[in-house]
Design a protein around this motif. Structure first.
Motif, PDB file in Angstrom:
ATOM      1  N   ILE A 282     -38.606  76.723  45.799  1.00 11.29           N
ATOM      2  CA  ILE A 282     -39.440  75.519  45.891  1.00 11.29           C
ATOM      3  C   ILE A 282     -39.583  74.884  44.517  1.00 11.29           C
ATOM      4  O   ILE A 282     -39.296  75.511  43.487  1.00 11.29           O
ATOM      5  CB  ILE A 282     -40.851  75.817  46.449  1.00 11.29           C
ATOM      6  N   ASN A 283     -40.049  73.633  44.495  1.00 12.82           N
ATOM      7  CA  ASN A 283     -40.419  72.961  43.258  1.00 12.82           C
ATOM      8  C   ASN A 283     -41.864  73.298  42.909  1.00 12.82           C
ATOM      9  O   ASN A 283     -42.720  73.410  43.790  1.00 12.82           O
ATOM     10  CB  ASN A 283     -40.302  71.443  43.406  1.00 12.82           C
ATOM     11  N   ALA A 284     -42.161  73.388  41.617  1.00 13.96           N
ATOM     12  CA  ALA A 284     -43.521  73.697  41.185  1.00 13.96           C
ATOM     13  C   ALA A 284     -44.483  72.555  41.448  1.00 13.96           C
ATOM     14  O   ALA A 284     -45.692  72.777  41.593  1.00 13.96           O
ATOM     15  CB  ALA A 284     -43.523  74.032  39.694  1.00 13.96           C
ATOM     16  N   ASP A 285     -43.971  71.326  41.512  1.00 17.43           N
ATOM     17  CA  ASP A 285     -44.850  70.161  41.593  1.00 17.43           C
ATOM     18  C   ASP A 285     -44.918  69.549  42.988  1.00 17.43           C
ATOM     19  O   ASP A 285     -45.365  68.414  43.140  1.00 17.43           O
ATOM     20  CB  ASP A 285     -44.419  69.104  40.584  1.00 17.43           C
ATOM     21  N   ASP A 286     -44.480  70.282  44.007  1.00 15.93           N
ATOM     22  CA  ASP A 286     -44.552  69.808  45.390  1.00 15.93           C
ATOM     23  C   ASP A 286     -45.484  70.705  46.192  1.00 15.93           C
ATOM     24  O   ASP A 286     -45.398  71.935  46.122  1.00 15.93           O
ATOM     25  CB  ASP A 286     -43.169  69.806  46.047  1.00 15.93           C
ATOM     26  N   PHE A 287     -46.343  70.080  46.988  1.00 18.68           N
ATOM     27  CA  PHE A 287     -47.264  70.789  47.879  1.00 18.68           C
ATOM     28  C   PHE A 287     -46.655  70.742  49.274  1.00 18.68           C
ATOM     29  O   PHE A 287     -46.522  69.668  49.857  1.00 18.68           O
ATOM     30  CB  PHE A 287     -48.630  70.089  47.861  1.00 18.68           C
TER      31      PHE A 287
ATOM     32  N   ALA B 172     -57.152  73.822  39.768  1.00 20.89           N
ATOM     33  CA  ALA B 172     -55.946  74.454  40.305  1.00 20.89           C
ATOM     34  C   ALA B 172     -54.730  73.526  40.194  1.00 20.89           C
ATOM     35  O   ALA B 172     -54.833  72.319  40.397  1.00 20.89           O
ATOM     36  CB  ALA B 172     -56.154  74.856  41.759  1.00 20.89           C
ATOM     37  N   THR B 173     -53.601  74.096  39.875  1.00 24.66           N
ATOM     38  CA  THR B 173     -52.337  73.368  39.868  1.00 24.66           C
ATOM     39  C   THR B 173     -51.723  73.418  41.265  1.00 24.66           C
ATOM     40  O   THR B 173     -52.115  74.240  42.099  1.00 24.66           O
ATOM     41  CB  THR B 173     -51.355  73.995  38.873  1.00 24.66           C
ATOM     42  N   ILE B 174     -50.743  72.559  41.506  1.00 24.10           N
ATOM     43  CA  ILE B 174     -50.087  72.561  42.815  1.00 24.10           C
ATOM     44  C   ILE B 174     -49.396  73.890  43.080  1.00 24.10           C
ATOM     45  O   ILE B 174     -49.439  74.418  44.201  1.00 24.10           O
ATOM     46  CB  ILE B 174     -49.095  71.389  42.919  1.00 24.10           C
ATOM     47  N   LEU B 175     -48.760  74.471  42.076  1.00 21.43           N
ATOM     48  CA  LEU B 175     -48.012  75.708  42.327  1.00 21.43           C
ATOM     49  C   LEU B 175     -48.929  76.854  42.728  1.00 21.43           C
ATOM     50  O   LEU B 175     -48.494  77.795  43.403  1.00 21.43           O
ATOM     51  CB  LEU B 175     -47.134  76.068  41.127  1.00 21.43           C
ATOM     52  N   GLU B 176     -50.208  76.789  42.349  1.00 15.91           N
ATOM     53  CA  GLU B 176     -51.145  77.828  42.769  1.00 15.91           C
ATOM     54  C   GLU B 176     -51.362  77.799  44.279  1.00 15.91           C
ATOM     55  O   GLU B 176     -51.495  78.856  44.923  1.00 15.91           O
ATOM     56  CB  GLU B 176     -52.478  77.666  42.038  1.00 15.91           C
ATOM     57  N   TYR B 177     -51.371  76.602  44.859  1.00 18.06           N
ATOM     58  CA  TYR B 177     -51.514  76.498  46.317  1.00 18.06           C
ATOM     59  C   TYR B 177     -50.266  77.045  47.016  1.00 18.06           C
ATOM     60  O   TYR B 177     -50.362  77.680  48.066  1.00 18.06           O
ATOM     61  CB  TYR B 177     -51.783  75.046  46.718  1.00 18.06           C
ATOM     62  N   SER B 178     -49.103  76.811  46.417  1.00 15.76           N
ATOM     63  CA  SER B 178     -47.866  77.353  46.986  1.00 15.76           C
ATOM     64  C   SER B 178     -47.871  78.874  46.946  1.00 15.76           C
ATOM     65  O   SER B 178     -47.478  79.537  47.918  1.00 15.76           O
ATOM     66  CB  SER B 178     -46.650  76.798  46.231  1.00 15.76           C
TER      67      SER B 178
END
Length: 299
Positions: free
Chosen positions: A118-123, A30-36
């Motif tokens: 939001i940014n794609a690379d921030d959780f 999973a990528t970070i943006l998937e958690y967002s």
């Protein structure tokens, strides 16, 4: 009306060394943006807009087409020649992206409701999406009541190098009074320092900072376009000048055109500015899955 989530994912990843937006960080690739996206949908967001560049469209679709096939998601695009009328020619020789506020403006045709950026690379954590969704439910499309989720600076630094943050101040009622973009922030032996290339500025670490977690209404697009037109006239020949969201927000606050409520989240922010940040970020996310806060398969 359910709010929309706008994910800024058009970055070139120069400090990371690649497209960190689609890099596997979490469990099962999973990528970070998937958690967002997972957190946003649980919080009541109705649509996802993923803003990218045309040159990386196939890379994104190769990773996400199957995963996201049943989600309310659409793509929008940011290109350097996407400029206000009569100024398109100013983007022909531009190499560096115009910045985050330009990115938001590029998504204006895909969004007709209150939205979060939001940014794609921030959780950001689940509670951040919950508090901002609740706040956006109170406003209509024409409102100039905005909001943001803030984090303490000391919790947002990278051990691998310097970062840029929007340092915020708020009044006693909890409304933002200023947001100043600070660059080259890093932990040193003498403390947290920014502006390393000129006169150093020391920070305590307890400053409230923006991690690009904003709540806007569609009125932001008109405000941004007016400012961007002036910005282009002044900075068209400067290849390093960027049109940041804090620049727009600060101007609107100072001219009393909008109010921005400062919200807080109980969750920890996790980011990957540099490739060396990946191991730590991955470990933290795996721990959250092990604790049962996220399923091992998100979609």
């Amino acid at each position: 009306m359910k709010p929309t989530l706008l994910i800024l994912a058009a970055g070139v990843g120069s400090r990371y060394g690649g497209l960190k937006q689609i890099d596997s960080i979490g469990v099962n690739g999973a990528t970070i943006l998937e958690y967002s996206i997972y957190d946003a949908l649980r919080a009541g967001f109705g649509k996802i807009v993923l803003l990218i560049r045309r040159s990386i469209e196939q890379d994104f679709k190769a990773v996400f087409s199957e995963k996201f096939k049943n989600l309310p998601l659409q793509y929008a695009f940011q290109e350097n020649d996407m400029l206000p009328p009569d100024l398109v020619h100013l983007g022909t020789a531009r190499q560096k992206p115009w910045g985050t506020a330009h990115a938001v403006w590029c998504a204006r045709y895909a969004i007709q409701e209150p939205f979060t950026v939001i940014n794609a690379d921030d959780f950001y954590g689940a509670s951040a999406f919950q508090v901002i969704a609740k706040e956006l439910e109170k406003v209509d499309n024409q409102s100039n009541e905005y909001c943001m989720v803030g984090y303490y600076l000391k919790n947002t630094l990278s051990e691998s190098g310097s970062v840029a943050r929007g340092v915020c101040s708020a009044d006693k009622q909890g409304y933002l009074t200023t947001v100043v973009e600070r660059t080259d922030i890093q932990q040193t032996e003498k403390g947290i320092v920014c502006n390393l290339q000129a006169e150093p500025i020391y920070l305590t670490g307890n400053e409230l900072v923006s991690m690009n977690f904003w709540g806007f209404t569609p009125t932001f697009f008109d405000h941004a376009e007016k400012m961007f037109t002036d910005f282009l006239k002044d900075n068209a020949e400067n290849p390093k000048a960027e049109f940041f969201i804090p620049l727009v927000v600060n101007h609107l606050i100072q001219h009393q055109l909008v109010k921005v409520k400062v919200l807080s989240s109980k969750d920890e922010w996790i980011g990957v500015t540099y490739s060396a940040d990946k191991e730590s970020a991955s470990k933290k996310i795996h721990e959250l899955v092990a604790q049962g806060k996220y399923p091992s398969k998100l979609f």
